[in-house]
Design a protein around this motif. Structure first.
Motif, PDB file in Angstrom:
ATOM      1  N   ARG A  25       3.243  31.249  52.377  1.00 18.06           N
ATOM      2  CA  ARG A  25       1.859  31.462  53.111  1.00 18.06           C
ATOM      3  C   ARG A  25       1.804  32.777  53.200  1.00 18.06           C
ATOM      4  NH1 ARG A  25       1.394  31.614  58.677  1.00 18.06           N
ATOM      5  NH2 ARG A  25       3.531  31.166  58.951  1.00 18.06           N
ATOM      6  N   PHE A  26       2.764  33.801  53.777  1.00 20.55           N
ATOM      7  CA  PHE A  26       2.596  34.954  53.684  1.00 20.55           C
ATOM      8  C   PHE A  26       2.049  35.763  52.288  1.00 20.55           C
ATOM      9  CE2 PHE A  26       5.392  35.552  57.585  1.00 20.55           C
ATOM     10  CZ  PHE A  26       4.448  35.293  58.560  1.00 20.55           C
ATOM     11  N   VAL A  27       2.622  35.142  51.379  1.00 20.13           N
ATOM     12  CA  VAL A  27       2.153  35.714  49.854  1.00 20.13           C
ATOM     13  C   VAL A  27       0.828  35.689  49.736  1.00 20.13           C
ATOM     14  CG1 VAL A  27       2.304  35.325  47.557  1.00 20.13           C
ATOM     15  CG2 VAL A  27       4.536  35.619  48.697  1.00 20.13           C
ATOM     16  N   LYS A  28       0.466  34.421  50.229  1.00 23.89           N
ATOM     17  CA  LYS A  28      -1.223  33.804  50.012  1.00 23.89           C
ATOM     18  C   LYS A  28      -1.970  34.985  51.126  1.00 23.89           C
ATOM     19  CE  LYS A  28      -4.318  29.960  50.559  1.00 23.89           C
ATOM     20  NZ  LYS A  28      -4.562  28.682  50.784  1.00 23.89           N
ATOM     21  N   GLU A  29      -1.561  35.170  52.117  1.00 27.07           N
ATOM     22  CA  GLU A  29      -2.439  36.154  53.030  1.00 27.07           C
ATOM     23  C   GLU A  29      -2.453  37.551  52.467  1.00 27.07           C
ATOM     24  OE1 GLU A  29      -0.768  35.794  57.144  1.00 27.07           O
ATOM     25  OE2 GLU A  29      -0.921  33.585  57.016  1.00 27.07           O
ATOM     26  N   ALA A  30      -0.945  37.903  52.197  1.00 32.23           N
ATOM     27  CA  ALA A  30      -0.993  39.213  51.966  1.00 32.23           C
ATOM     28  C   ALA A  30      -1.237  39.879  50.390  1.00 32.23           C
ATOM     29  CB  ALA A  30       0.493  39.755  52.332  1.00 32.23           C
ATOM     30  N   SER A  32       1.198  39.792  48.284  1.00 32.91           N
ATOM     31  CA  SER A  32       1.978  40.445  47.526  1.00 32.91           C
ATOM     32  C   SER A  32       3.618  39.924  48.115  1.00 32.91           C
ATOM     33  CB  SER A  32       2.083  41.803  48.270  1.00 32.91           C
ATOM     34  OG  SER A  32       3.295  42.706  48.234  1.00 32.91           O
ATOM     35  N   LEU A  33       4.391  39.887  47.337  1.00 31.08           N
ATOM     36  CA  LEU A  33       5.835  39.274  47.629  1.00 31.08           C
ATOM     37  C   LEU A  33       6.505  40.128  48.412  1.00 31.08           C
ATOM     38  CD1 LEU A  33       7.770  36.881  47.278  1.00 31.08           C
ATOM     39  CD2 LEU A  33       8.654  38.107  45.381  1.00 31.08           C
ATOM     40  N   LEU A  34       6.395  41.559  48.050  1.00 31.25           N
ATOM     41  CA  LEU A  34       6.926  42.480  49.080  1.00 31.25           C
ATOM     42  C   LEU A  34       6.381  42.556  50.336  1.00 31.25           C
ATOM     43  CD1 LEU A  34       8.790  45.157  49.187  1.00 31.25           C
ATOM     44  CD2 LEU A  34       7.170  46.498  48.322  1.00 31.25           C
ATOM     45  N   THR A  35       5.341  42.504  50.423  1.00 31.91           N
ATOM     46  CA  THR A  35       4.486  42.627  51.986  1.00 31.91           C
ATOM     47  C   THR A  35       5.073  41.372  52.506  1.00 31.91           C
ATOM     48  OG1 THR A  35       2.720  43.922  51.113  1.00 31.91           O
ATOM     49  CG2 THR A  35       2.478  42.826  53.254  1.00 31.91           C
ATOM     50  N   ALA A  36       4.928  40.185  51.999  1.00 29.31           N
ATOM     51  CA  ALA A  36       5.208  38.943  52.558  1.00 29.31           C
ATOM     52  C   ALA A  36       6.931  38.870  52.924  1.00 29.31           C
ATOM     53  CB  ALA A  36       5.188  37.649  51.622  1.00 29.31           C
ATOM     54  N   SER A  37       7.575  39.524  52.032  1.00 28.53           N
ATOM     55  CA  SER A  37       9.175  39.696  52.463  1.00 28.53           C
ATOM     56  C   SER A  37       9.233  40.537  53.813  1.00 28.53           C
ATOM     57  CB  SER A  37      10.031  39.976  51.487  1.00 28.53           C
ATOM     58  OG  SER A  37       9.815  41.276  51.271  1.00 28.53           O
ATOM     59  N   GLN A  38       8.598  41.568  53.784  1.00 23.15           N
ATOM     60  CA  GLN A  38       8.634  42.487  54.935  1.00 23.15           C
ATOM     61  C   GLN A  38       8.151  41.844  56.357  1.00 23.15           C
ATOM     62  OE1 GLN A  38       6.412  45.669  53.295  1.00 23.15           O
ATOM     63  NE2 GLN A  38       8.206  46.957  52.565  1.00 23.15           N
ATOM     64  N   MET A  39       7.100  41.024  55.959  1.00 24.43           N
ATOM     65  CA  MET A  39       6.440  40.363  57.345  1.00 24.43           C
ATOM     66  C   MET A  39       7.484  39.227  57.868  1.00 24.43           C
ATOM     67  SD  MET A  39       2.756  39.612  55.877  1.00 24.43           S
ATOM     68  CE  MET A  39       1.975  38.738  57.224  1.00 24.43           C
ATOM     69  N   GLY A  41      10.910  39.699  57.331  1.00 24.61           N
ATOM     70  CA  GLY A  41      11.931  40.569  57.965  1.00 24.61           C
ATOM     71  C   GLY A  41      12.953  40.299  56.893  1.00 24.61           C
ATOM     72  N   LEU A  42      12.704  39.627  55.480  1.00 21.78           N
ATOM     73  CA  LEU A  42      13.734  39.258  54.359  1.00 21.78           C
ATOM     74  C   LEU A  42      13.686  40.622  53.559  1.00 21.78           C
ATOM     75  CD1 LEU A  42      12.497  35.913  53.123  1.00 21.78           C
ATOM     76  CD2 LEU A  42      14.371  36.319  54.639  1.00 21.78           C
ATOM     77  N   SER A  43      14.844  40.674  53.049  1.00 22.20           N
ATOM     78  CA  SER A  43      14.842  41.703  51.689  1.00 22.20           C
ATOM     79  C   SER A  43      14.055  41.158  50.536  1.00 22.20           C
ATOM     80  CB  SER A  43      16.159  41.763  51.552  1.00 22.20           C
ATOM     81  OG  SER A  43      16.909  40.803  50.753  1.00 22.20           O
ATOM     82  N   TYR A  44      13.585  42.189  49.812  1.00 22.17           N
ATOM     83  CA  TYR A  44      12.804  41.737  48.579  1.00 22.17           C
ATOM     84  C   TYR A  44      13.627  40.945  47.937  1.00 22.17           C
ATOM     85  CZ  TYR A  44       9.740  42.317  44.706  1.00 22.17           C
ATOM     86  OH  TYR A  44       8.879  41.978  43.738  1.00 22.17           O
ATOM     87  N   SER A  45      14.953  41.269  47.657  1.00 23.07           N
ATOM     88  CA  SER A  45      15.651  40.438  46.740  1.00 23.07           C
ATOM     89  C   SER A  45      15.961  38.982  47.270  1.00 23.07           C
ATOM     90  CB  SER A  45      17.037  41.029  46.367  1.00 23.07           C
ATOM     91  OG  SER A  45      17.741  41.168  47.746  1.00 23.07           O
ATOM     92  N   LYS A  46      16.010  38.610  48.344  1.00 28.68           N
ATOM     93  CA  LYS A  46      16.220  37.401  48.973  1.00 28.68           C
ATOM     94  C   LYS A  46      14.977  36.624  48.536  1.00 28.68           C
ATOM     95  CE  LYS A  46      17.506  34.025  51.637  1.00 28.68           C
ATOM     96  NZ  LYS A  46      18.287  32.968  50.958  1.00 28.68           N
ATOM     97  N   ALA A  47      13.819  37.379  48.954  1.00 28.59           N
ATOM     98  CA  ALA A  47      12.528  36.678  48.694  1.00 28.59           C
ATOM     99  C   ALA A  47      12.380  36.020  47.127  1.00 28.59           C
ATOM    100  CB  ALA A  47      11.297  37.385  49.293  1.00 28.59           C
ATOM    101  N   ARG A  48      12.854  37.084  46.329  1.00 29.85           N
ATOM    102  CA  ARG A  48      12.835  36.848  44.780  1.00 29.85           C
ATOM    103  C   ARG A  48      13.584  35.622  44.703  1.00 29.85           C
ATOM    104  NH1 ARG A  48      10.799  40.154  40.716  1.00 29.85           N
ATOM    105  NH2 ARG A  48      12.775  39.542  39.683  1.00 29.85           N
ATOM    106  N   LYS A  49      14.737  35.510  45.296  1.00 28.87           N
ATOM    107  CA  LYS A  49      15.850  34.431  45.080  1.00 28.87           C
ATOM    108  C   LYS A  49      15.132  33.222  45.488  1.00 28.87           C
ATOM    109  CE  LYS A  49      19.981  37.249  45.414  1.00 28.87           C
ATOM    110  NZ  LYS A  49      21.085  37.442  46.021  1.00 28.87           N
ATOM    111  N   MET A  50      14.381  33.250  46.583  1.00 28.40           N
ATOM    112  CA  MET A  50      13.821  32.154  46.920  1.00 28.40           C
ATOM    113  C   MET A  50      12.653  31.451  45.971  1.00 28.40           C
ATOM    114  SD  MET A  50      13.515  33.387  51.019  1.00 28.40           S
ATOM    115  CE  MET A  50      12.544  31.688  51.797  1.00 28.40           C
ATOM    116  N   ILE A  51      11.940  32.354  45.401  1.00 26.67           N
ATOM    117  CA  ILE A  51      10.898  32.128  44.458  1.00 26.67           C
ATOM    118  C   ILE A  51      11.428  31.438  43.315  1.00 26.67           C
ATOM    119  CG2 ILE A  51       9.123  33.183  43.024  1.00 26.67           C
ATOM    120  CD1 ILE A  51       8.372  32.553  46.083  1.00 26.67           C
TER     121      ILE A  51
END
Length: 110
Positions: A25-30, A32-39, A41-51
């Motif tokens: 949902r945050f990727v859709k809004e922002a 950006s995966l980086l911005t979504a992960s920051q929103m 409070g996740l590390s970018y690497s954790k967000a990439r693992k989820m994807i």
């Protein structure tokens, strides 16, 4: 007393639940995966693992990424991810309604 539920979906392992839903949902809004992960409070690497986990378990990409240049990269949701999110949201809403009814029935009878 309050009731809360957390629905997760799994194949070989859990791959979709409130966290992945929120990230998408945050990727859709922002955009950006980086911005979504920051929103979140996740590390970018954790967000990439989820994807990555989403793709491994569904066989479909969740996002289409464009590698950044001067202004950074971008990400958009795939049609599959959008459809999957809509179905998950519907499942959660209907499950909550049913469970609330059961909760009231069971605890009001006690």
């Amino acid at each position: 007393m309050n009731l809360s539920i957390k629905l997760t979906l799994e194949n070989e392992k859990v791959f979709f639940g409130p966290g992945t839903y929120t990230l998408l949902r945050f990727v859709k809004e922002a955009g950006s995966l980086l911005t979504a992960s920051q929103m979140m409070g996740l590390s970018y690497s954790k967000a990439r693992k989820m994807i990555k986990n989403y793709k491994e378990q569904t066989g479909f990409d969740a996002i289409i990424s464009k590698v950044g240049g001067e202004n950074g990269g971008s990400a958009i949701l795939t049609d599959h991810a959008i459809d999957f999110m809509e179905k998950y949201e519907k499942l959660v809403n209907q499950s909550e309604d049913i469970i609330q009814q059961l909760y009231r029935k069971i605890y009001e009878e006690a």
